[in-house]
Design an enzyme around this catalytic site. Structure first.
Site, PDB file in Angstrom:
ATOM      1  N   ARG A  37       0.773  -1.183   0.045  1.00  0.00           N
ATOM      2  CA  ARG A  37       0.025  -0.067  -0.078  1.00  0.00           C
ATOM      3  C   ARG A  37       0.930   1.282   0.050  1.00  0.00           C
ATOM      4  O   ARG A  37       0.517   2.255  -0.728  1.00  0.00           O
ATOM      5  CB  ARG A  37      -1.000   0.079   1.232  1.00  0.00           C
ATOM      6  CG  ARG A  37      -2.053  -1.036   1.242  1.00  0.00           C
ATOM      7  CD  ARG A  37      -3.033  -0.998   2.154  1.00  0.00           C
ATOM      8  NE  ARG A  37      -4.175  -2.032   1.924  1.00  0.00           N
ATOM      9  CZ  ARG A  37      -5.051  -2.530   2.558  1.00  0.00           C
ATOM     10  NH1 ARG A  37      -5.296  -2.162   3.635  1.00  0.00           N
ATOM     11  NH2 ARG A  37      -6.064  -3.228   1.948  1.00  0.00           N
TER      12      ARG A  37
ATOM     13  N   HIS B 131      -5.895  -0.903  -6.915  1.00  0.00           N
ATOM     14  CA  HIS B 131      -5.155  -2.033  -6.230  1.00  0.00           C
ATOM     15  C   HIS B 131      -4.635  -1.954  -5.065  1.00  0.00           C
ATOM     16  O   HIS B 131      -4.739  -0.773  -4.673  1.00  0.00           O
ATOM     17  CB  HIS B 131      -4.304  -2.999  -7.302  1.00  0.00           C
ATOM     18  CG  HIS B 131      -3.003  -1.783  -7.679  1.00  0.00           C
ATOM     19  ND1 HIS B 131      -1.774  -2.164  -8.296  1.00  0.00           N
ATOM     20  CD2 HIS B 131      -2.889  -0.546  -7.281  1.00  0.00           C
ATOM     21  CE1 HIS B 131      -0.954  -1.269  -8.227  1.00  0.00           C
ATOM     22  NE2 HIS B 131      -1.445  -0.198  -7.877  1.00  0.00           N
ATOM     23  N   GLU B 132      -4.443  -2.999  -4.362  1.00  0.00           N
ATOM     24  CA  GLU B 132      -4.151  -3.111  -2.918  1.00  0.00           C
ATOM     25  C   GLU B 132      -5.167  -2.503  -1.956  1.00  0.00           C
ATOM     26  O   GLU B 132      -5.012  -1.869  -1.014  1.00  0.00           O
ATOM     27  CB  GLU B 132      -2.763  -2.461  -2.790  1.00  0.00           C
ATOM     28  CG  GLU B 132      -1.710  -2.894  -3.583  1.00  0.00           C
ATOM     29  CD  GLU B 132      -1.470  -4.382  -3.695  1.00  0.00           C
ATOM     30  OE1 GLU B 132      -2.114  -5.092  -2.726  1.00  0.00           O
ATOM     31  OE2 GLU B 132      -0.946  -4.723  -4.756  1.00  0.00           O
ATOM     32  N   GLY B 133      -6.505  -2.836  -2.306  1.00  0.00           N
ATOM     33  CA  GLY B 133      -7.336  -2.203  -1.690  1.00  0.00           C
ATOM     34  C   GLY B 133      -7.743  -0.897  -2.166  1.00  0.00           C
ATOM     35  O   GLY B 133      -7.251   0.240  -2.188  1.00  0.00           O
TER      36      GLY B 133
END
Lengths: 600, 600
Positions: free
Chosen positions: A298, A441-443
């Protein structure tokens, strides 16, 4: 036009004047280092970026990876460029001297890799994801796993991925269905499908180490039944050489709008009976381990977004300085020569906005790296714990703010250049496409907002929340009696509004439906993010003010004045937006919650 | 997923409930029409769109036009699709029956072509630009020119372009250098280079009619020395057949981020001694004539942006209704089935935002078409003049608001779909790329903002400004005693803020540097745009409220409730932003103006 990808002056300002990276050399781990060794490493990063990546930047974008049914084909120029990074020791310069690393602080590592991110854009993802994968195994794997998988990743012989998302589940990890069956030898057989796996197949390395989330048969439903496995592309023999191909097949490549340096793959595990996997840590604790990698990823996403914004800013600035067009309104003489467009106030506004967004975002990411350093090497246990608390709290903001405002900065880079920004003769349209992945992406931003408001704020009796507020308060005190007192006052007011809003929204959870109370969580994240960036700008303003006090030479004076002007821009044109967001959050505006699916 | 490109229910609502297009049938020009004939034409538009354009939408994007040094190659499927539009009479359905048209009102024409815009995205530009070109020649050309050039364009045999931009001048038309030399036969020889000419070369039509801005030798400097010429690709013989190739050469194609249905060309005029050109109207009045086409093109740009936003909204909505993922926060049971993502409040927020932006923007564009109808066919001279005043004033807003908020809507369509929105399996990433051109071409947002604040507002003693405000006031009065009185109050307050801001900023021109005073013109445009869209939403709210009074069946009731909810969304989440913009404008914030180039 030979635009530089990043401003070295600004990088030096952030590292040494804003975050005092030089002071890290007093810590035992960095005792062999000095500003000179830091700068030498940064220079190496720049050299590799300029020599190997800038020349192929456009080709990487226009020559999307292809899959012939058997193998993935990348632009051939990518491998030597990636190899050059590894050979120069730039893949993981933070690792120990004894493991072949440069043992650099993470904040310096971030700056060393900045030129690579800016020039190699998404290609650099192969390297950064590999690092994050290795760090996870190092933290949670067995010594044998570290020896077998981490070592070759550190040496650049293997690369790594993170395999979470499934076609039927997406962000809803609770519903993932990939299964793992324990074999007699202690290994597992993995069966299932994963999608959007970045770097999931290629021939840049001898092997690919997939970290796969799967459910051991009989495990509980939901996220409490997820385990983590090392699943390599090739099995590895005792002597470390590649053994037979594991039962992991490339099902296809996704054709992405941008980020074409990095393959995005659909992978099938176990089509021929089960891919061999090795459990990391204990069963059913996989998601917790994965968060080790995910948190790092993140921060990487935020950093990539910020650097893509910075390089787009730099490119459009160089263009605006050289492109003559039009005249000021005050000049009615058509016989006069056209001016460079940087002279037009509205172009300056678009450049200032980019500067405020991009330099604010990247300074926040460097601050995150500084906290990661303190987490590991600050002198006392209390300082290390404090840094951990701050970083853990700020992660959703470090991930999402650059991801949301980076693409907006890139859009303005296009706008500054007009039609020239929309065509691939210049890279700004690519930056705009590349950067659009980052809020996903990544949340996603929505997930980050729920993580912030629903989890990070109340966590440990508001410890992280209070710690971040105290840091901001400290800067306010410092600025209160300076030239910047007006801005200190604005930030103080914003902080109070933030606290009132937080109390109001979390207070409402006692009596109202949580889905209603949290339905404005993105506005809360927006608000908190803007307050944090205003704080980061006030810190930059203080550092610039200090620079001006030292009677700098003309060029430096201009630089500091620019910093102060960008700070002013953020405080006048951006920070006041928080009052609009806070109102929606405080009043628990129910418009989105009340909307029924059948009304659309 | 078989997503519909547009909501027919919404189109019918806008046409018949919001703008009462049926009442146009009372005007003599439309006496042969009825709602049935209007709907039949719209249905034809949809049929052609679904049959010819939707199936090739992705191919058009992935098969960019190419140039082999001699000829342009388009995806072969484009020509039959464009021909189908022409054969169905959809290219210019507003033209007279006697010229082979359907003699439809412009507001209905807009709806007829909506499905084509939504499905054919930028390919439809060949047709719409041709129309705008023909309309200019019809208005300002000689009868012979109309016969020779307009007729074949109306029949679809010729296509047209607008050739303004030059490599060295861009938006700065005052500095254009293309020259025209008068010959003995009354024609001219044109020499110079033009770039970014949409549809500048292709083989979709027998001939291409370029409308070229050039400077007759000896003409005054600046915009007062610009003349307009018809410069065809092929000279035309007496009998209307193609003669020899004119001295117009394709120098190259631009590789655009989106909009790949429409070639963007660099054209060289006069490499072999001079391209034959025919003067339109009088010398040195070219820019004024070109504004005829440019104003029409600006409304087209807004319409295209709005429809691209609408179709992206529809696509992501259909996806959100069918994609199961995750659970509500209130549900802690991992055994329960995942819900469709449309149930998540943050997804509803992203859908509502798209709905508010896209339906607000398209309703504004239809209102623009209604004004264009009134300008031509309203009963009295005073009504026609009034409509002209309103449309002329609103043009920069109709151009820029959809262009700025359309791409934001498309970004949210991507976000709703997550990783699936970022790959070309779905068209939303293409919409995002396509739509990004709209804030640039036909006058950037910055140029529109100066046109609004510097020109349109004070023009004719504030006539347009006052007229628009009066229209808004009228709606407020109508809503004041209704269910919507709260929203009427909000709009009233916004109107007062707008007036104060306008007075403050224009008052400042008396004493301050105009470049400073106008340096926040984009914030002024943002503010005015948001007030206008809030007004358009209040009108939609009133129409929906009226619909609810009629005790509609369930599906219609849902539709009206959705309209009201989107209106509420705009009033709560968008309209309050104007107070932030107004502060910057009123206070003549000097941050951008004060920023010096050397400080960046």
């Amino acid at each position: 036009m030979a635009a530089q990808a990043l401003s070295e002056r600004d990088l030096a300002f952030m590292l040494y004047e804003l975050f005092d990276a030089e002071s890290l050399t007093k810590r035992p781990r960095y005792a062999d280092h000095s500003r000179e060794t830091f700068d030498a490493a940064i220079e190496t990063g720049k050299t590799v970026a300029v020599k190997h990546f800038l020349p192929i930047r456009q080709q990487v974008d226009t020559n999307e990876p292809t899959f012939d049914g058997e193998r993935v084909h990348l632009l051939p120029e990518i491998k030597p460029a990636v190899d050059a990074v590894i050979e120069a020791g730039l893949a993981a310069p933070e690792t120990d001297f004894e493991d072949g690393g440069m043992q650099l602080p993470l904040i310096v590592t971030n700056a060393v890799q900045a030129h690579l991110w800016a020039a190699a854009s998404t290609t650099f993802g192969y390297i950064s994801l590999t690092n994050a994968n290795a760090n996870l195994i190092e933290a949670h794997g067995s010594p044998e796993q570290v020896e077998k998988w981490v070592k070759p990743m550190r040496e650049g012989r293997f690369m790594g991925t993170m395999a979470m998302t499934e076609p039927g589940a997406g962000s809803g990890l609770a519903d993932l269905t990939t299964t793992a069956t324990r074999e007699e030898d202690g290994s597992y057989r993995i069966t299932g499908n994963k999608i959007f796996i970045s770097g999931g197949d290629h021939e840049l390395s001898d092997n690919i180490v997939h970290l796969v989330l799967a459910r051991v048969k009989g495990a509980p439903k939901g996220v409490k039944g997820i385990s983590l496995f090392i699943v390599p592309k090739f099995l590895v023999n005792e002597d470390g050489s590649n053994g037979e191909r594991n039962d992991v097949a490339l099902a296809g490549l996704f054709h992405k709008m941008g980020g074409r340096g990095h393959t995005s793959t659909a992978l099938s595990f176990g089509e021929k009976g089960g891919a061999v996997g090795y459990l990391v840590g204990e069963e059913n604790r996989g998601l917790m381990y994965m968060f080790h990698m995910m948190n790092e990823a993140r921060i990487m996403v935020g950093t990539g977004a910020a650097l893509t914004a910075l390089t787009g800013y730099q490119y459009s600035l160089d263009y605006a300085r050289e492109r003559p067009q039009g005249r000021l309104l005050a000049n009615k003489d058509p016989e006069s020569a056209p001016i460079n467009i940087v002279e037009h106030p509205d172009v300056r506004r678009m450049l200032l906005t980019q500067k405020a967004y991009a330099e604010g975002a990247y300074a926040l990411c460097l601050y995150g790296s500084q906290l990661a350093d303190d987490e590991k090497t600050a002198e006392t246990e209390a300082e290390r714990a404090h840094a951990h608390t701050l970083l853990d709290f700020l992660t959703p903001i470090i991930k999402s703010w650059p991801s949301e405002y980076g693409p907006q900065a890139n859009s303005l880079a296009i706008q500054v250049m007009g039609g020239h920004g929309y065509i691939n003769e210049h890279p700004v349209e690519m930056f705009y496409r590349d950067n659009r992945l980052n809020p996903i992406h990544e949340g996603t931003t929505g997930i980050q907002s729920l993580d912030l408001l629903g989890r990070k704020v109340p966590m440990n009796k508001f410890a992280g929340y209070r710690a971040v507020l105290a840091e901001m308060q400290q800067t306010i005190e410092q600025a209160r009696d300076s030239e910047l007192s007006l801005f200190a006052g604005d930030l103080q007011a914003a902080l109070e509004e933030l606290q009132q809003t937080t109390s109001a929204v979390l207070g409402a959870t006692a009596e109202k439906n949580p889905d209603l109370v949290f339905s404005n969580s993105v506005s809360y994240l927006e608000m908190f993010g803007h307050v944090v960036i205003a704080w980061i700008w006030l810190r930059q303003g203080l550092a610039a003010d200090a620079g001006l006090q030292r009677n700098p030479h003309a060029e430096d004076e201009h630089f500091y004045r620019g910093k102060l002007q960008a700070m002013q821009y953020f405080f006048r044109s951006e920070l006041p937006k928080i009052y609009h967001w806070s109102k929606l959050v405080k009043e628990i505006d129910s418009t989105s919650f009340d909307m029924r699916p059948e009304w659309f």
